[in-house]
Write an enzyme that holds these catalytic residues in place. Structure first.
Site, PDB file in Angstrom:
ATOM      1  N   LYS A 108       8.405  -2.215  20.979  1.00  0.00           N
ATOM      2  CA  LYS A 108       7.153  -1.741  21.593  1.00  0.00           C
ATOM      3  C   LYS A 108       6.209  -1.216  20.496  1.00  0.00           C
ATOM      4  O   LYS A 108       6.190  -1.782  19.408  1.00  0.00           O
ATOM      5  CB  LYS A 108       7.438  -0.687  22.670  1.00  0.00           C
ATOM      6  CG  LYS A 108       8.510  -1.151  23.658  1.00  0.00           C
ATOM      7  CD  LYS A 108       8.574  -0.295  24.874  1.00  0.00           C
ATOM      8  CE  LYS A 108       9.764  -0.719  25.721  1.00  0.00           C
ATOM      9  NZ  LYS A 108       9.767  -0.104  27.031  1.00  0.00           N
ATOM     10  N   HIS A 130       6.002  -8.854  29.886  1.00  0.00           N
ATOM     11  CA  HIS A 130       6.692  -7.566  29.974  1.00  0.00           C
ATOM     12  C   HIS A 130       5.958  -6.703  31.004  1.00  0.00           C
ATOM     13  O   HIS A 130       4.732  -6.763  31.114  1.00  0.00           O
ATOM     14  CB  HIS A 130       6.704  -6.882  28.604  1.00  0.00           C
ATOM     15  CG  HIS A 130       7.581  -5.670  28.580  1.00  0.00           C
ATOM     16  ND1 HIS A 130       7.164  -4.464  29.094  1.00  0.00           N
ATOM     17  CD2 HIS A 130       8.855  -5.496  28.163  1.00  0.00           C
ATOM     18  CE1 HIS A 130       8.158  -3.584  28.969  1.00  0.00           C
ATOM     19  NE2 HIS A 130       9.197  -4.184  28.415  1.00  0.00           N
ATOM     20  N   SER A 185      16.962   0.406  30.293  1.00  0.00           N
ATOM     21  CA  SER A 185      17.881   1.470  29.871  1.00  0.00           C
ATOM     22  C   SER A 185      19.281   0.950  29.549  1.00  0.00           C
ATOM     23  O   SER A 185      20.280   1.630  29.801  1.00  0.00           O
ATOM     24  CB  SER A 185      17.932   2.586  30.922  1.00  0.00           C
ATOM     25  OG  SER A 185      16.639   3.138  31.098  1.00  0.00           O
ATOM     26  N   GLU A 228      14.034  -7.409  34.338  1.00  0.00           N
ATOM     27  CA  GLU A 228      13.908  -5.986  34.010  1.00  0.00           C
ATOM     28  C   GLU A 228      13.360  -5.239  35.216  1.00  0.00           C
ATOM     29  O   GLU A 228      12.144  -5.272  35.471  1.00  0.00           O
ATOM     30  CB  GLU A 228      12.942  -5.804  32.836  1.00  0.00           C
ATOM     31  CG  GLU A 228      13.374  -6.509  31.570  1.00  0.00           C
ATOM     32  CD  GLU A 228      12.724  -5.883  30.349  1.00  0.00           C
ATOM     33  OE1 GLU A 228      13.463  -5.362  29.518  1.00  0.00           O
ATOM     34  OE2 GLU A 228      11.494  -5.891  30.250  1.00  0.00           O
ATOM     35  N   GLY A 233      14.315   1.321  24.045  1.00  0.00           N
ATOM     36  CA  GLY A 233      14.625   2.539  23.283  1.00  0.00           C
ATOM     37  C   GLY A 233      15.833   2.428  22.366  1.00  0.00           C
ATOM     38  O   GLY A 233      15.780   2.845  21.198  1.00  0.00           O
ATOM     39  N   GLY A 270      12.919   2.462  30.420  1.00  0.00           N
ATOM     40  CA  GLY A 270      12.559   3.717  29.770  1.00  0.00           C
ATOM     41  C   GLY A 270      12.825   4.944  30.617  1.00  0.00           C
ATOM     42  O   GLY A 270      12.367   6.040  30.290  1.00  0.00           O
ATOM     43  N   ASN A 327      13.170  -4.851  21.704  1.00  0.00           N
ATOM     44  CA  ASN A 327      11.720  -4.725  21.875  1.00  0.00           C
ATOM     45  C   ASN A 327      11.302  -3.356  21.336  1.00  0.00           C
ATOM     46  O   ASN A 327      11.521  -2.341  21.996  1.00  0.00           O
ATOM     47  CB  ASN A 327      11.386  -4.852  23.373  1.00  0.00           C
ATOM     48  CG  ASN A 327       9.921  -4.590  23.662  1.00  0.00           C
ATOM     49  OD1 ASN A 327       9.088  -4.561  22.749  1.00  0.00           O
ATOM     50  ND2 ASN A 327       9.602  -4.398  24.931  1.00  0.00           N
ATOM     51  N   GLU A 358       5.049  -3.768  31.028  1.00  0.00           N
ATOM     52  CA  GLU A 358       3.966  -2.920  30.485  1.00  0.00           C
ATOM     53  C   GLU A 358       2.696  -3.752  30.287  1.00  0.00           C
ATOM     54  O   GLU A 358       1.590  -3.254  30.457  1.00  0.00           O
ATOM     55  CB  GLU A 358       4.436  -2.251  29.181  1.00  0.00           C
ATOM     56  CG  GLU A 358       5.461  -1.166  29.492  1.00  0.00           C
ATOM     57  CD  GLU A 358       6.502  -0.915  28.421  1.00  0.00           C
ATOM     58  OE1 GLU A 358       6.283  -1.313  27.260  1.00  0.00           O
ATOM     59  OE2 GLU A 358       7.547  -0.316  28.748  1.00  0.00           O
TER      60      GLU A 358
HETATM   61  C1  PEP Z   1      12.040  -2.838  27.729  1.00  0.00           C
HETATM   62  O1  PEP Z   1      10.974  -2.274  27.622  1.00  0.00           O
HETATM   63  O2  PEP Z   1      12.093  -4.079  27.633  1.00  0.00           O
HETATM   64  C2  PEP Z   1      13.222  -2.027  27.971  1.00  0.00           C
HETATM   65  C3  PEP Z   1      14.260  -2.582  28.514  1.00  0.00           C
HETATM   66  O3  PEP Z   1      13.133  -0.703  27.640  1.00  0.00           O
HETATM   67  P1  PEP Z   1      14.323   0.403  27.708  1.00  0.00           P
HETATM   68  O4  PEP Z   1      15.556  -0.253  27.154  1.00  0.00           O
HETATM   69  O5  PEP Z   1      13.843   1.538  26.842  1.00  0.00           O
HETATM   70  O6  PEP Z   1      14.481   0.764  29.142  1.00  0.00           O
END
Ligand code: PEP
Length: 252
Positions: A11, A97, A215, A169, A237, A175, A9, A99
């Site tokens: 983003k 998601h 993460s 998640e 990320g 993040g 992803n 966000e």
């Molecule tokens: C995400 O936004 O789906 C995600 C898992 O982000 P990160 O890996 O940066 O925590």
């Protein structure tokens, strides 16, 4: 048998040129890896999708949008419909998601409409669920994900549900550099699978792909993916650097 997936992803990151370069690099490294034990999926921003589809065409790499509209077409300025996403060659769209849920008002009801719109247009939703830190700390994380499943998905028919990919998640891990331990991930993934089983039966539950996100990186992916109910990852990320992302896909 269910499919393992590692999905990146991106983003709101990368210009078009940078995104095309990243997708080309991912393709190169996937092809150099030989047979991977997972499908690799890229979820770039909307305006990159057409070009990314061209870059990965014929490679087996899937392409996903990060969101889709809840309506079919018409006067919805700024929205992108499921039919549009499907028409350029995407197979997937993220829906729900955290966000989107927290910054853009995507309620369970809206997400349920988006899921139906995606399915009606031949897209597989990658449906995201997960609790915030306060919910985990007060021990209600199981009820939270159960409610997200019920409100977002459980009015689907069995046939429709078989096209759903889930991504658990925990919001406190997205993040933040904090990852759920493999024991925490396995515990809640098993709970999610059991919840699906109670609604749709054992065979559907066994065939449902449930990704972990939060993460996840090349250092912790192997331990997470070794859990029997973790079928891959949704990677934020660490998906922005081809080498790190491919190492995650190689972690099975
Ligand atoms: C995400 O936004 O789906 C995600 C898992 O982000 P990160 O890996 O940066 O925590």
């Amino acid at each position: 048998m269910r499919k393992n997936i590692v999905a990146g992803n991106w983003k709101m990151n990368k210009t078009l040129q940078e995104g095309v370069q990243l997708a080309a690099e991912v393709r190169k490294q996937v092809e150099a890896s030989g047979a991977l034990k997972c499908e690799v999926v890229l979820a770039p921003p909307f305006i990159h999708l057409t070009e990314v589809c061209k870059v990965v065409a014929g490679s087996g790499i899937g392409v996903s949008a990060q969101n889709c509209a809840a309506e079919t077409s018409g006067a919805y300025t700024g929205e992108v419909s499921a039919a549009m996403i499907q028409s350029i060659g995407c197979a997937y769209t993220l829906i729900g998601h955290s966000e989107r849920r927290s910054y853009y008002g995507d309620t369970d009801q809206i997400l349920s409409k988006k899921v139906k719109m995606a399915l009606a247009n031949g897209l597989k939703p990658i449906f995201c669920i997960g609790e915030v830190l306060a919910e985990r700390e007060s021990g209600i994380h199981f009820e939270v994900v159960k409610s997200q499943l019920e409100k977002g998905l459980f009015d689907l028919t069995t046939e429709e549900f078989q096209n759903i990919v889930l991504a658990y998640e925990p919001v406190w891990a997205i993040g933040t550099g904090k990852t759920a331990s493999s024991a925490q991930a396995q515990e809640i993934h098993a709970f999610i699978r059991r919840t699906i089983e109670l609604k749709y039966g054992a065979q559907v539950a066994q065939n449902t792909t449930i990704l972990y996100g939060g993460s996840c990186n090349d250092a912790n992916a192997a331990e997470l993916f070794a859990c029997p109910d973790v079928d891959g990852g949704l990677i934020g990320g660490a998906s922005l650097v081809a080498e790190k992302f491919i190492k995650i896909a190689q972690a099975f």
